[in-house]
Structures are given as structure tokens and as C-alpha cells.
Design a protein around this motif. Sequence first.
Motif, PDB file in Angstrom:
ATOM      1  N   GLY A 231       0.731  -1.155   0.105  1.00 29.77           N
ATOM      2  CA  GLY A 231       0.062  -0.227  -0.111  1.00 29.77           C
ATOM      3  C   GLY A 231       0.823   1.412  -0.135  1.00 29.77           C
ATOM      4  N   VAL A 232       1.879   1.176   0.816  1.00 29.76           N
ATOM      5  CA  VAL A 232       2.668   2.314   0.999  1.00 29.76           C
ATOM      6  C   VAL A 232       3.513   2.725  -0.294  1.00 29.76           C
ATOM      7  CG1 VAL A 232       4.580   3.643   2.025  1.00 29.76           C
ATOM      8  CG2 VAL A 232       2.810   2.643   3.410  1.00 29.76           C
ATOM      9  N   THR A 233       4.096   1.635  -0.779  1.00 33.23           N
ATOM     10  CA  THR A 233       5.163   1.651  -1.993  1.00 33.23           C
ATOM     11  C   THR A 233       4.307   1.963  -2.993  1.00 33.23           C
ATOM     12  OG1 THR A 233       6.596  -0.113  -0.976  1.00 33.23           O
ATOM     13  CG2 THR A 233       6.470   0.244  -3.380  1.00 33.23           C
ATOM     14  N   ILE A 234       3.125   1.328  -3.569  1.00 31.71           N
ATOM     15  CA  ILE A 234       2.317   1.675  -4.558  1.00 31.71           C
ATOM     16  C   ILE A 234       1.735   3.060  -4.522  1.00 31.71           C
ATOM     17  CG2 ILE A 234       0.357   1.161  -6.143  1.00 31.71           C
ATOM     18  CD1 ILE A 234       1.182  -1.884  -5.203  1.00 31.71           C
ATOM     19  N   GLY A 235       1.150   3.564  -3.233  1.00 34.03           N
ATOM     20  CA  GLY A 235       0.785   4.876  -3.279  1.00 34.03           C
ATOM     21  C   GLY A 235       1.706   5.982  -3.196  1.00 34.03           C
TER      22      GLY A 235
ATOM     23  N   ARG B 251       4.194  10.086  -7.322  1.00 33.78           N
ATOM     24  CA  ARG B 251       5.518  10.563  -7.972  1.00 33.78           C
ATOM     25  C   ARG B 251       5.621  10.458  -9.449  1.00 33.78           C
ATOM     26  NH1 ARG B 251       9.463  12.452  -4.988  1.00 33.78           N
ATOM     27  NH2 ARG B 251      10.889  12.048  -6.530  1.00 33.78           N
ATOM     28  N   TRP B 252       5.048   9.434  -9.825  1.00 34.15           N
ATOM     29  CA  TRP B 252       5.083   8.827 -11.271  1.00 34.15           C
ATOM     30  C   TRP B 252       3.781   8.713 -11.864  1.00 34.15           C
ATOM     31  CZ3 TRP B 252       8.674   6.155  -7.823  1.00 34.15           C
ATOM     32  CH2 TRP B 252       9.702   6.421  -7.787  1.00 34.15           C
ATOM     33  N   ARG B 253       3.500   9.539 -12.889  1.00 34.89           N
ATOM     34  CA  ARG B 253       2.309   9.408 -13.680  1.00 34.89           C
ATOM     35  C   ARG B 253       1.819   7.925 -14.253  1.00 34.89           C
ATOM     36  NH1 ARG B 253       2.195  14.591 -16.039  1.00 34.89           N
ATOM     37  NH2 ARG B 253       1.071  15.191 -14.469  1.00 34.89           N
ATOM     38  N   PRO B 254       2.966   7.548 -14.892  1.00 35.62           N
ATOM     39  CA  PRO B 254       2.686   6.124 -15.578  1.00 35.62           C
ATOM     40  C   PRO B 254       2.318   5.037 -14.431  1.00 35.62           C
ATOM     41  CG  PRO B 254       4.778   6.963 -16.416  1.00 35.62           C
ATOM     42  CD  PRO B 254       4.403   8.057 -15.597  1.00 35.62           C
ATOM     43  N   VAL B 255       2.773   5.133 -13.357  1.00 34.79           N
ATOM     44  CA  VAL B 255       2.313   4.127 -12.257  1.00 34.79           C
ATOM     45  C   VAL B 255       1.134   4.641 -11.865  1.00 34.79           C
ATOM     46  CG1 VAL B 255       2.816   3.409 -10.208  1.00 34.79           C
ATOM     47  CG2 VAL B 255       4.687   4.013 -11.312  1.00 34.79           C
TER      48      VAL B 255
ATOM     49  N   TYR C 214      -1.368   5.848 -13.765  1.00 33.54           N
ATOM     50  CA  TYR C 214      -2.174   5.256 -14.929  1.00 33.54           C
ATOM     51  C   TYR C 214      -2.191   3.732 -14.894  1.00 33.54           C
ATOM     52  CZ  TYR C 214      -1.665   9.890 -16.938  1.00 33.54           C
ATOM     53  OH  TYR C 214      -1.987  11.227 -17.125  1.00 33.54           O
ATOM     54  N   PHE C 215      -1.324   3.149 -14.554  1.00 35.47           N
ATOM     55  CA  PHE C 215      -1.422   1.713 -14.459  1.00 35.47           C
ATOM     56  C   PHE C 215      -2.277   1.387 -13.386  1.00 35.47           C
ATOM     57  CE2 PHE C 215       0.149  -2.526 -12.970  1.00 35.47           C
ATOM     58  CZ  PHE C 215       0.049  -3.197 -14.116  1.00 35.47           C
ATOM     59  N   TRP C 216      -2.010   1.729 -12.099  1.00 39.43           N
ATOM     60  CA  TRP C 216      -2.686   1.153 -10.830  1.00 39.43           C
ATOM     61  C   TRP C 216      -3.928   1.977 -10.758  1.00 39.43           C
ATOM     62  CZ3 TRP C 216      -1.535  -2.888  -8.594  1.00 39.43           C
ATOM     63  CH2 TRP C 216      -0.029  -3.537  -8.537  1.00 39.43           C
ATOM     64  N   GLY C 217      -4.395   3.101 -11.206  1.00 39.39           N
ATOM     65  CA  GLY C 217      -5.336   3.542 -10.897  1.00 39.39           C
ATOM     66  C   GLY C 217      -6.767   2.998 -10.911  1.00 39.39           C
ATOM     67  N   ASP C 218      -7.030   2.275 -12.172  1.00 43.41           N
ATOM     68  CA  ASP C 218      -8.400   1.685 -12.289  1.00 43.41           C
ATOM     69  C   ASP C 218      -8.326   0.436 -11.404  1.00 43.41           C
ATOM     70  OD1 ASP C 218      -9.335   3.659 -13.973  1.00 43.41           O
ATOM     71  OD2 ASP C 218      -8.465   2.451 -16.000  1.00 43.41           O
ATOM     72  N   LEU C 219      -7.314  -0.323 -11.448  1.00 46.59           N
ATOM     73  CA  LEU C 219      -7.028  -1.560 -10.611  1.00 46.59           C
ATOM     74  C   LEU C 219      -7.265  -1.274  -9.022  1.00 46.59           C
ATOM     75  CD1 LEU C 219      -4.000  -3.103 -12.058  1.00 46.59           C
ATOM     76  CD2 LEU C 219      -6.385  -3.911 -12.363  1.00 46.59           C
ATOM     77  N   VAL C 220      -6.969  -0.026  -8.583  1.00 46.81           N
ATOM     78  CA  VAL C 220      -7.140   0.149  -7.166  1.00 46.81           C
ATOM     79  C   VAL C 220      -8.682   0.587  -7.042  1.00 46.81           C
ATOM     80  CG1 VAL C 220      -6.683   2.019  -5.289  1.00 46.81           C
ATOM     81  CG2 VAL C 220      -5.009   1.097  -6.560  1.00 46.81           C
ATOM     82  N   MET C 221      -9.315   1.159  -7.871  1.00 51.19           N
ATOM     83  CA  MET C 221     -10.727   1.466  -7.773  1.00 51.19           C
ATOM     84  C   MET C 221     -11.538   0.312  -7.954  1.00 51.19           C
ATOM     85  SD  MET C 221     -10.979   4.550  -7.234  1.00 51.19           S
ATOM     86  CE  MET C 221      -9.616   5.348  -6.605  1.00 51.19           C
ATOM     87  N   VAL C 222     -11.315  -0.649  -8.820  1.00 49.66           N
ATOM     88  CA  VAL C 222     -11.979  -1.830  -8.673  1.00 49.66           C
ATOM     89  C   VAL C 222     -11.813  -2.769  -7.372  1.00 49.66           C
ATOM     90  CG1 VAL C 222     -11.951  -4.227  -9.828  1.00 49.66           C
ATOM     91  CG2 VAL C 222     -11.890  -2.148 -11.281  1.00 49.66           C
ATOM     92  N   GLY C 223     -10.746  -2.527  -6.748  1.00 47.39           N
ATOM     93  CA  GLY C 223     -10.387  -3.032  -5.510  1.00 47.39           C
ATOM     94  C   GLY C 223     -11.072  -2.476  -4.233  1.00 47.39           C
TER      95      GLY C 223
END
Length: 182
Positions: free
Chosen positions: A90-94, A99-103, A105-114
Motif C-alpha cells: 500500500g505505501v509503496t504503490i501509493g 510520484r510517477w504518472r505512468p504508475v 495510470y497503471f494502478w489507478g483503475d485496478l485500485v478503484m476496482v479493488g
Amino acid sequence: MSAASAEAVVPRAAPAPWRWITSDTAARYTARLLALAIWQLSGVIFERIPTPAGTLGFVVREFQDGALIYNTLVSLRRAAIALTIVLVLGVTIGIAMARWRPVRYFWGDLVMVGIALPAFIWALLGVMWWGFSNVAPIVVCVLSATPMLIVNTFEGAQATPATLKAMSNAYHVSTRKQVRSM
């Protein structure tokens, strides 16, 4: 004597002796006793529901056999493993999302589904996939708690003032130290 001082002298009426019945404390204890009474009544009517005394007796027997302590320690071990994984992910991905926009974009939708999937859905899927093993409860805890921690960490990292980030970059503060001090 003025009107203000006359009001201060007037004694208050003593509380009625039955006033304790309507107090918050009485309401709490009444709710607890009512829950126990409903539980007892359900246990008497339906044979598959144990009574409070039967449940307490079972807990005492399990404690005497040593099974209660063993099973509690197993559950605490699973919880500690799951909490460690949740905190690290949680802390690492958050922070990475902040800090990085590509990260992001990659995780945003997956986190919302979660976040959208309730924990009992994960529990059902965990039992279907892994059965009643040690893996299922750990994975269920990780999948249900990590997205919310990611969002909270991301929002906290996003709230860091841009001037502070610019100053850190101007003084060549390493990314590692910036993240650690965030």
C-alpha cells in the motif's frame, strides 16, 4: 436585587428517582441484555443455534484443551503476515502513484476496482480458489485492505506542497530521502 441574581438563586428541581432508566448507560445495558435474551430464545427454539451458556462452555473446553490458544495464535500469525504485506504494498504503490504518472495510470483503475469490491466477495473467491488453507485469509485481507491504503497514501503524498518538492530537487536531495521523509 437584580433579575440576573434572582435567577441564579432559584434551586433546580431534584432529578426524578426513575431518571436513571432513561440514561445512556441504562440504554446500553438494556440493549446488551435484550441481545442475550434474543440469543437465548433463538437457541431454545432452534436446535442449530447454541445458547449463550453452551457457547461459553465450548470456549472454556477449548481453552482447557489448548485449542483456543493455538487457533488464536494461528489467526494472529495470519493477520501479522497480511498486515505486513498490506503496509509494504500500500505505501509503496501509493507513493509511486503520487510520484510517477505512468504508475498512476497503471494502478489507478485496478485500485478503484479493488475498493469497489466488498471484502465478503474476496472471502468467497478466496475460499473457492484456495479452500480453507493458510493462503486464503491472508490473500483476502491483502486484496480487501490494500486498495484503501494505496488511495490514502496517494492522497497524502499528493498533498505534499509543490514548493517543498521543488526545494528538495534544487538541493539535490535523493529520491530515497524524499520518500522516507515524506
